[in-house]
Design an enzyme around this catalytic site. Structure first.
Site, mmCIF file in Angstrom:
data_model
loop_
_atom_site.group_PDB
_atom_site.id
_atom_site.type_symbol
_atom_site.label_atom_id
_atom_site.label_comp_id
_atom_site.label_asym_id
_atom_site.label_seq_id
_atom_site.Cartn_x
_atom_site.Cartn_y
_atom_site.Cartn_z
ATOM 1 C CB CYS A 32 41.389 33.069 28.246
ATOM 2 S SG CYS A 32 40.828 34.623 27.508
ATOM 3 C CG ASP A 39 44.201 30.359 26.588
ATOM 4 O OD1 ASP A 39 43.187 30.215 25.885
ATOM 5 O OD2 ASP A 39 44.508 31.428 27.125
ATOM 6 C CB VAL A 54 66.843 24.679 30.593
ATOM 7 C CG1 VAL A 54 65.572 24.439 31.393
ATOM 8 C CG2 VAL A 54 66.956 26.130 30.205
ATOM 9 C CD GLU A 55 66.371 19.294 36.070
ATOM 10 O OE1 GLU A 55 66.073 18.117 35.804
ATOM 11 O OE2 GLU A 55 65.573 20.100 36.614
ATOM 12 C CG LEU A 56 64.779 18.492 30.010
ATOM 13 C CD1 LEU A 56 64.739 17.206 29.209
ATOM 14 C CD2 LEU A 56 64.004 19.584 29.288
ATOM 15 C CD GLU A 74 49.165 38.295 22.226
ATOM 16 O OE1 GLU A 74 48.553 38.336 21.132
ATOM 17 O OE2 GLU A 74 48.588 37.966 23.292
#
Length: 123
Positions: A32, A39, A54-56, A74
């Protein structure tokens, strides 16, 4: 700052059809910017790939790059969408952050691009 160049891709094995990929992690952490407190969140990445997936392992490293970042919820989900969609150029993508309770509030922030296919439920 989180590094979008960490995100590696590989060719979609079935580019001829629309299908949904969901990657979920319950181990996301950032900081935060107001309090300096950690967070914690569950991040759902939902996408319909076009030419790239996407490659993990690289996705995990990308998520870990937020660990010491002071960033609002956000900002997290919007930056992720920009970075991950920028790397993969998907037909559709949504990033949802389900941030853990703190101070009596739990927060869910979701952002998407592209036309949501009929088979993709709302978050």
């Amino acid at each position: 700052a989180p590094m979008p160049d960490l995100v590696e891709t590989f060719p979609n094995p079935a580019p001829q059809r629309d299908y949904l990929i969901r990657h979920t992690t319950e181990e996301f952490t950032s900081v935060c910017p107001k309090t300096g407190q950690p967070d914690f969140a569950t991040i759902d990445l939902d996408y319909v790939p076009d030419e790239l997936c996407v490659e993990l392992k690289s996705l995990k490293l990308y998520y870990q790059s937020y660990r010491n970042q002071g960033i609002y919820y956000e900002g997290v989900v919007n930056k992720m969408l920009d970075d991950l969609a920028g790397a993969t150029k998907p037909r559709y993508m949504r990033v949802t952050g389900r941030f853990n309770l703190r101070g009596g509030f739990g927060s869910v922030v979701s952002v998407e691009i592209g036309d949501r296919p009929s088979f993709v439920a709302l978050p």
